[in-house]
Structures are given as C-alpha cells and as structure tokens.
Design an enzyme around this catalytic site. Sequence first.
Site: not given
Ligand code: AQP
Length: 331
Positions: A111, A194, A197
């Site tokens: 990040k 992955k 968002k």
């Molecule tokens: N691609 C994924 N596959 C499976 N599980 C996922 N999670 C996130 N992406 C995937 C799971 O969703 C939960 C909440 O995630 P979060 O919003 O707290 O944070 P994150 O992992 O940072 O989500 P993003 O979409 O990847 O956001 P950005 O783009 O901001 O980094 C967690 O249990 C996570 O494991």
Amino acid sequence: MERIFSGVQPTGDLHLGNYLGAIRNFVRLQDDYDCVYCVVDLHAITVWQDPDELRRSIREVTAAFIAAGIDPKKSIVFNQSRNPNHAELAWVFNCVARLGWLNRMTQFKEKAGKNRENASVGLYAYPNLMAADILAYKATHVPVGEDQKQHLELCRDIAQKFNNDYGADFFPITEPLILGEATRVMSLRDGTKKMSKSDPSKLSRINLTDGPDDIAQKIRKARTDSAPLPSEPGGFEGRPEAENLIGIYAALSDLNRDAVLSEVGGMMFADFKARLIDKAVEVLGPIGLEMQRLLGDSDYIDSVLSDGGARARAISQPILDDLYDIVGLAR
Ligand code: AQP
C-alpha cells in the site's frame, strides 16, 4: 460460547472478494459463535478519505452486512469509532509490538509502494490497531480472506508477548478462519492480482451493488484464454484467470472445485461464462437490491450502529479495565 470478531473497511465499493472471502462467512458463523462485526472506519483513514464519502461508505458496509444476512439483533454490528477502547488498546499494543515485526508486513509495503516516506504512521501501525480490534473483545476466532493471514499472525504474537511480559494469561491466541473455495478472489482483468476496491479498473471487480447487466458485462469481459476448461484441479498451470473463475463459480454454488470441474471440464469459456453470470446474478442480485432498500433508510442503519456500539463497549470496557490494572495504569 467462543467469540468472533471481524471487520471490513469503508473505503469504497464492496466487491465479490469481500463477500466470498469475508461477509458470507460472517453470516454463516452467527449460530455457533458470539459475533462482533465492525465497520473499521479508523482503519479507513490510514489513507485519505473524503469525509462525506466516508460517512456514506460506513452506511454502505453496514447495509451490506445486513443485506447479506447478518442479524444485528443477534450479532453486534457497529462502526469502530463508536468504541474508543479500540484506539486505547492500540496504543498499548504500539508499545508491545516490535518495529521488526511491522517491517515485515507485506500489506504496508504494497500500500505504501515506492512513496514509503510519505505514508501515514497510521498505515504503518495498522496491524496493531487490528490486533486491538480483535483482542478488545478477547475474540477467539477471526474470519478473514487469505490476504489478512499475516496480520492475524502478528495479532497472535502481540497477545503472546503481552501475556509473557506481564506474566498474565490474559489474551487468547486467536485463530484465523479462512473458509470456502474463494479465500482469495482475483481481479477479473488480471488473475495474478487480488480483486480490490482500489483497483482503478471498474471491470476488475464485481461490486455488491452491481445490477444484472453490470454483472453480465463484467463477466463477459473477464480475461480468459482460448483453451477449454480442464477437468482436473491440477490442470490450471499458467491459467490463473481460468482458475479464478472456477473458484468464484464453486464458491457461489457452494460446491468444491472437483465437483465444478466434473460438471464444466472441457467446456469453452463462452458457455461457462453464461453459467457463471446466471449464478452470480442469482446470488448477488437479491443482496444488491436489499442494500439499496436499506440505504434509503439511513435512520435505521444509524440506529443499528448506535445500538451495536453500546453493546460492543459493554464487552470491551471491563477487558480494558483489567488490562489497565495489569499494566499499572491508574484511572
Ligand atoms: N479479493 C479478495 N478475496 C477474498 N477476500 C478478500 N477480502 C478483501 N479482498 C478479498 C477480505 O475482505 C475483508 C475486508 O477487507 P477490507 O475492506 O478490510 O480490506 P482490504 O483487504 O484492503 O480490501 P480491498 O478490497 O483489497 O481494499 P483496498 O483496495 O483498499 O486494499 C477481509 O477479511 C479481507 O481478507
């Protein structure tokens, strides 16, 4: 009863990865555990968030929890900033965790990217706050996607070090629950990345609020290759996009990959994608509609968060009181 804690950041549109890797499992665990589900807004501000957008997003994640089937009367649903115990415990953990431990966290490296010097201190200390989220409730289990495994290991290290340093058997050594066939859903545009968002390509993810036309368009445009689908799970060598779509179909259908491959092995992508579209619309369509309905009733959502915040604090405050006592902090 053992206790579950888990959270989702209000940082943008929720997607299929958040649903299959986390939220759907939250729903399924409600009968067997005492569950605390949190919209982790303090984590969200570790990178810049527009305040109005953050307020909207907190309600959207709450609506997604409820629309997916979390019962806010049974489970606790709230946003993190309603309970100051998270931030208080995080400070103590900032003094327990070692710099060397945080330096190893791959999510910070991803990040912060090349601009590491300009990343916030909060982003660096994020895993300590996550440990505080979990241990403020002495949660024994945390359902998460695979990407959070390393942070969970750090939470266990912090609990262990705290218990050792203070000679107290105070915190549990929390177990991750990484469940289902889609623990790491990949981007629809690049099977090595992955689903996320923050991916600039809207075609890379299916959002929980997407209607049938958007879902169909994104799946039709998902990157694939020209070979037929394999019949064995070992047949995906060099084909991460194909493997990802099979994992998504398996998870949405509640089948394992072997069962899916015995059904669709040998099929060409055009036919398989038509099946996947039907399945995705069947599962996600009702959730998206219910989210829209709930988002039209912000008073109800706010009342859920306020009630959940009070119930959360009733659990964590006595734990914090005991902790302050152990540490020697008078108040
Ligand atoms: N691609 C994924 N596959 C499976 N599980 C996922 N999670 C996130 N992406 C995937 C799971 O969703 C939960 C909440 O995630 P979060 O919003 O707290 O944070 P994150 O992992 O940072 O989500 P993003 O979409 O990847 O956001 P950005 O783009 O901001 O980094 C967690 O249990 C996570 O494991």
